[in-house]
Design an enzyme around this catalytic site. Structure first.
Site, short mmCIF file in Angstrom:
data_model
loop_
_atom_site.label_atom_id
_atom_site.label_comp_id
_atom_site.label_asym_id
_atom_site.label_seq_id
_atom_site.Cartn_x
_atom_site.Cartn_y
_atom_site.Cartn_z
N PRO A 64 30.43 39.07 0.31
CA PRO A 64 30.27 37.75 -0.32
C PRO A 64 31.60 37.19 -0.77
O PRO A 64 32.48 37.92 -1.22
CB PRO A 64 29.39 38.07 -1.54
CG PRO A 64 29.78 39.48 -1.89
CD PRO A 64 30.05 40.17 -0.58
N CYS B 38 50.51 11.09 1.57
CA CYS B 38 50.57 9.90 2.44
C CYS B 38 49.64 10.06 3.64
O CYS B 38 50.09 10.18 4.79
CB CYS B 38 52.00 9.68 2.88
SG CYS B 38 53.04 9.43 1.44
#
Ligand code: LLP
Length: 422
Positions: free
Chosen positions: A274, A344
């Site tokens: 897990p 950006c």
């Protein structure tokens, strides 16, 4: 249940007010709760109580050595997928005998490193990989304990990028072809077959794909037994989902009960890998609002924060939803807005057209459910130092990874002599 709760309108983590951490550490930062990590680890692990099992935390979900150490202290092992993760697991004090090594592209150097460490087993994903493992083991004169990861062709019903158990995915060996590979391995020197492994995908919100997989694995084990191959470990991978938004994944106890029922009598040790279910909701990312602005006509609203896609990639990469809540609740006003970072790229967002706090510059926001695949997928894109990681424990908090400096950004880079001359 987690330990990020409001008191008098201020978010606390365990016994510490989150704004206090922001004051001392600066923003952005990842913040984990020890009590939540422990609780989630135990919830999963306890759902297999009474059954021979080993919980090998999937290091890729959250790989800070402090957190790995916490799980080691709870008896956990590690599921690794690279030499770097092996290095981390060992540095954290995870016993080599509790480490399983998955992944389609292990290099010979990584395989040697894992053989030297004496890990529990390699989950091999191709015949060619078997050949390399056998060669490395012979060179080092050690026995490689192996399993093959079989691909059961079960649809996990999750995001396409994190489905692994379909025939069209690159993972594992097709289950129908696997017996022949096992027979081949059985004849090889320096290789000991110890297991069968499988991992069908991540963020599963139903138990049925797990149950279908286990049905196939049981038939497969019977088939191997008929060939005279008995295994000590059955590794069923990870994949249990968490609630980010409105999903209703099974609780670990329900998952455990369904798996146990599907397995029936099992005369080998069950291995679990897990990741998300343990750490996902045990961590948040705290970011500060820099500016707010509107698109043309004022309809589109943007909240520009100091964390971007390089810090938390999941929204950009998977269109994943992360709830964004205020650290200090004001008047409770919300708005539909995009929460965007300084990168950006138009794809740089933490939320798109999402109901978020009507926050003003300087206010802190918590991006929830960020503990899994948050920091571990962070990058330095746009030359942004990676953010700090903080672990709260009761009334204390500790920086478990300091914010990177500008010097960290260029560490290892060099201007060659011919450029210095000019
Ligand atoms: N075992 C293996 C072999 C795996 O490949 C994975 C995850 C796990 C265990 C743990 O799965 P979990 O319990 O965490 O679902 N970056 C994506 C998730 C990629 C999962 C990759 N493999 C995300 O942010 O959703």
């Amino acid at each position: 249940m987690d330990h990020f709760q409001y008191r008098d309108g201020v978010m606390w983590v365990e016994e510490v007010a989150v704004p206090e951490i922001a004051d001392q550490v600066g923003t952005p930062f990842y913040l984990y709760s020890t009590a939540t990590l422990q609780r989630h680890f135990r919830a999963l692990d306890d759902s297999f109580a009474g059954l021979n099992h080993l919980t090998c935390f999937a290091v890729k979900a959250c790989s800070n050595i402090a957190i790995l150490r916490l799980f080691a202290g709870l008896g956990g092992g590690a599921d690794i997928v690279s030499g770097g993760e092996l290095y981390r697991a060992l540095a954290a004090g995870i016993e080599p005998g509790k480490i399983v090594y998955s992944g389609v592209g292990k290099t010979a150097a990584e395989i040697r490193q894992a053989l030297e460490a004496g890990i529990l087993m390699f989950n091999l994903e191709s015949e060619q990989e078997l050949t390399v493992v056998a060669r490395c083991a012979a060179e080092l004169q050690v026995t490689a304990r192996i399993s093959f990861r079989v691909n059961p062709d079960v649809d996990p019903h999750t995001h396409a990028y994190i489905s692994t158990g379909l025939a069209k995915n690159k993972f594992g060996i097709p289950i129908a072809e696997a017996p022949a590979v096992y027979r081949r391995a059985q004849k090889m020197d320096w290789v000991e077959i110890v297991g069968v492994s499988c991992h069908i995908g991540s963020q599963l919100t139903k138990v049925s794909p797990f149950v279908d997989t286990i049905d196939k694995l049981k038939k497969f084990l019977a088939r191997l037994a008929a060939d005279g191959i008995a295994v000590k470990y059955l590794d069923i991978g990870g994949g249990l989902g968490i609630r980010y938004d409105r999903e209703e994944p099974p609780e670990p106890a329900a998952y455990g009960a369904a798996v146990r029922q599907a397995l029936g009598e099992l005369d080998c040790t069950l291995i679990l890998e897990p990741g998300r279910v343990i750490v996902g909701n045990a961590g948040i990312m705290v970011t500060k609002v820099l500016y707010t602005k509107s698109g043309q006509g004022g309809e589109k609203k943007f909240i520009v924060v100091d964390a971007g896609m390089n810090d938390l990639f999941r929204p950009s990469l998977y269109d994943a939803y992360h709830a964004i809540v205020p650290v200090v609740q004001g008047d409770g006003a919300t708005q539909t807005a995009d929460v965007v970072g300084p990168i950006c790229e138009t794809g740089d967002f933490l939320a798109r057209d999402q109901e978020v706090p009507a926050a003003r510059p300087g206010e802190l926001l918590a991006v929830k459910s960020a503990g899994a695949y948050g920091f571990t997928m962070a990058s330095n894109y746009n030359s942004r130092p990676r953010v700090a990681e903080v672990l709260a424990n009761g009334a204390e908090f500790h920086v478990i990874r300091r914010r990177e400096s500008y010097a960290d950004l260029i560490r290892g880079e060099e201007i060659p002599g011919f450029l210095k001359e000019s």
